[in-house]
Write an enzyme that holds these catalytic residues in place. Structure first.
Site, PDB file in Angstrom:
ATOM      1  N   ALA A  24       0.815  -1.198   0.000  1.00  0.00           N
ATOM      2  CA  ALA A  24       0.000   0.000   0.000  1.00  0.00           C
ATOM      3  C   ALA A  24       0.857   1.259   0.000  1.00  0.00           C
ATOM      4  O   ALA A  24       1.998   1.247  -0.373  1.00  0.00           O
ATOM      5  CB  ALA A  24      -0.944  -0.032   1.179  1.00  0.00           C
ATOM      6  N   CYS A  25       0.282   2.353   0.418  1.00  0.00           N
ATOM      7  CA  CYS A  25       0.774   3.725   0.343  1.00  0.00           C
ATOM      8  C   CYS A  25       0.469   4.262  -1.054  1.00  0.00           C
ATOM      9  O   CYS A  25       0.604   3.563  -2.058  1.00  0.00           O
ATOM     10  CB  CYS A  25       2.257   3.871   0.628  1.00  0.00           C
ATOM     11  SG  CYS A  25       2.724   3.647   2.350  1.00  0.00           S
ATOM     12  N   SER A  26       0.019   5.486  -1.093  1.00  0.00           N
ATOM     13  CA  SER A  26      -0.284   6.134  -2.364  1.00  0.00           C
ATOM     14  C   SER A  26       0.625   7.339  -2.558  1.00  0.00           C
ATOM     15  O   SER A  26       0.892   8.083  -1.609  1.00  0.00           O
ATOM     16  CB  SER A  26      -1.756   6.572  -2.401  1.00  0.00           C
ATOM     17  OG  SER A  26      -2.061   7.373  -1.276  1.00  0.00           O
ATOM     18  N   ARG A  53      -5.487   2.785  -0.356  1.00  0.00           N
ATOM     19  CA  ARG A  53      -4.080   2.389  -0.259  1.00  0.00           C
ATOM     20  C   ARG A  53      -3.482   2.804   1.089  1.00  0.00           C
ATOM     21  O   ARG A  53      -2.394   2.354   1.435  1.00  0.00           O
ATOM     22  CB  ARG A  53      -3.273   3.002  -1.397  1.00  0.00           C
ATOM     23  CG  ARG A  53      -3.714   2.542  -2.791  1.00  0.00           C
ATOM     24  CD  ARG A  53      -2.818   3.130  -3.869  1.00  0.00           C
ATOM     25  NE  ARG A  53      -1.485   2.562  -3.826  1.00  0.00           N
ATOM     26  CZ  ARG A  53      -1.122   1.433  -4.425  1.00  0.00           C
ATOM     27  NH1 ARG A  53      -2.007   0.746  -5.137  1.00  0.00           N
ATOM     28  NH2 ARG A  53       0.100   0.975  -4.333  1.00  0.00           N
ATOM     29  N   GLY A 190      -0.337   9.164   0.826  1.00  0.00           N
ATOM     30  CA  GLY A 190      -1.226   8.515   1.770  1.00  0.00           C
ATOM     31  C   GLY A 190      -0.493   7.334   2.368  1.00  0.00           C
ATOM     32  O   GLY A 190       0.017   6.487   1.645  1.00  0.00           O
TER      33      GLY A 190
END
Length: 384
Positions: A24-26, A53, A190
């Site tokens: 994840a992480c955006s 995300r 994010g």
């Protein structure tokens, strides 16, 4: 009903019930190569489109060109745990800087954002000769972040600023009233923290001088990267692997004056088997890079967007274990974790592509004069 909704959301966010969701992480970035300032409304929409995300434990933005009235002053954004800590830090700042102006960073109450620290910004000039200003700022920022028990400098460049905290990025944007600002380069993040805590200082972007870094992935070489950087005057105190990337770009590009393309080859060099297939001149170059900077090779899955005044860079690890999409529309260069986020705010793109692993995408302000027809205005886009 509420419990059922919560369960559905949890399933959607983590369909395989993994203990960690490390993919994840955006990330999102947008650069106008003419240097024209624009509102960040589209950037906020784009990063919000990748809501799933993250998990609400970190969101943030980097904005370049937002303080033109103070373009010659370093803009410090500092978070404090108490006013007593602020008073102690003010004494330190007044000892080492001329404080031109300072104020509490404007925010507004926004329900999802809870227990924010005291947030203050200062426009300062170092009390040293001009040629030593950057080194002076780095030294004092490191001193505060290492030695203070409740103060953290999270932005320290000129005519730019970082706004970040614990929350989803779209909530952080509302909390910091980002609709009041304009810039020619925006980055956004994010967060879905995995191995490190979700705290206000641990949100992205990470910043030093005018460098900012947003990151998706895990830098498994963090230990050796950290040890190398700490011997060069960069104590790592922020409890996350991303800070080593911010300090490494400052060391390589500002202090060692490496071109941005060469620095990228330090972080994600070609494999030895690939080097063996290159011309003798290229072999000499890449063997030298790997021998001089082995401790700054970034191992593990990662995608980063790195920015400084006039430039934005997107880079993945060598085998592209984390996503990155690049696109152009007119004078705008977009970098994103997902193509859908770009098309949400710019449906008709001139060009969209997935960069090769380890191959940087670099946009620079004012590059149109050096445009190469085959690649458009982004002359530093490299493809094999």
């Amino acid at each position: 009903m509420l419990q059922s909704k919560k369960n559905v959301n949890e399933i959607l966010a983590n369909p395989h019930n993994d203990d960690k969701v490390i993919a994840a992480c955006s990330l999102f970035g947008c650069l106008d190569i003419t240097g024209r300032n624009f509102s960040g409304e589209g950037v906020v929409q784009a990063i919000a489109n990748m809501h799933n995300r993250g998990n609400g434990l970190g969101g943030g933005f980097g904005v370049y060109g937002l303080y033109p009235e103070h373009k010659d002053h370093y803009a410090f954004h500092i978070m404090y745990t108490s006013r007593d800590v602020k008073a102690e830090t003010d004494v330190f700042l007044e000892e080492h800087f001329d404080i031109i102006e300072d104020e509490e960073i404007p925010t507004k109450h926004h329900h999802p954002i809870t227990n924010p620290p005291l947030l203050w910004r200062y426009f300062v000039l170092p009390r040293t000769e001009p040629q030593f200003h950057d080194n002076h700022v780095v030294e004092k920022v490191m001193t505060i972040n290492k030695e203070s028990k409740g103060a953290y400098v999270f932005s320290s460049g000129k005519n730019m600023g970082v706004f970040k905290g614990v929350g989803y990025p779209e909530d952080i944007a509302r909390f910091f009233r980002l609709d009041d600002y304009k810039g020619y380069l925006w980055t956004a993040h994010g967060r879905f923290p995995t191995n490190t805590p979700g705290w206000w200082g641990g949100a992205h972007p990470f910043n030093l001088l005018d460098w900012t870094v947003v990151h998706n992935g895990e830098i498994s070489s963090y230990g050796i990267n950290r040890r190398y950087l700490e011997t060069r005057g960069y104590p790592c105190t922020l409890q996350t692997d991303t800070e080593v990337m911010a300090y490494a770009v400052d060391l390589l590009m500002r202090r060692h004056r490496l071109p941005i393309e060469t620095a990228c080859k330090v972080f994600a060099p070609p494999f030895w088997s690939q080097i063996d297939q290159m011309s003798q001149e290229e072999q000499n170059l890449y063997r030298t890079i790997r021998q001089v900077y082995p401790s700054l090779l970034m191992n593990g899955p990662f995608t980063v967007i790195i920015a400084r005044h006039g430039e934005m860079l997107g880079l993945t690890d060598r085998i592209r274990l984390r996503p990155l999409t690049a696109a152009t529309r007119g004078n705008l260069l977009y970098l994103s974790s997902e193509e859908a986020a770009i098309r949400l705010i710019s449906p008709d793109l001139d060009r969209v592509w997935t960069p090769n692993g380890g191959e940087p995408v670099i946009g620079k302000v004012g590059t149109q004069a050096r445009a190469q027809p085959a690649e458009g205005p982004y002359t530093e886009v490299r493809r094999k």
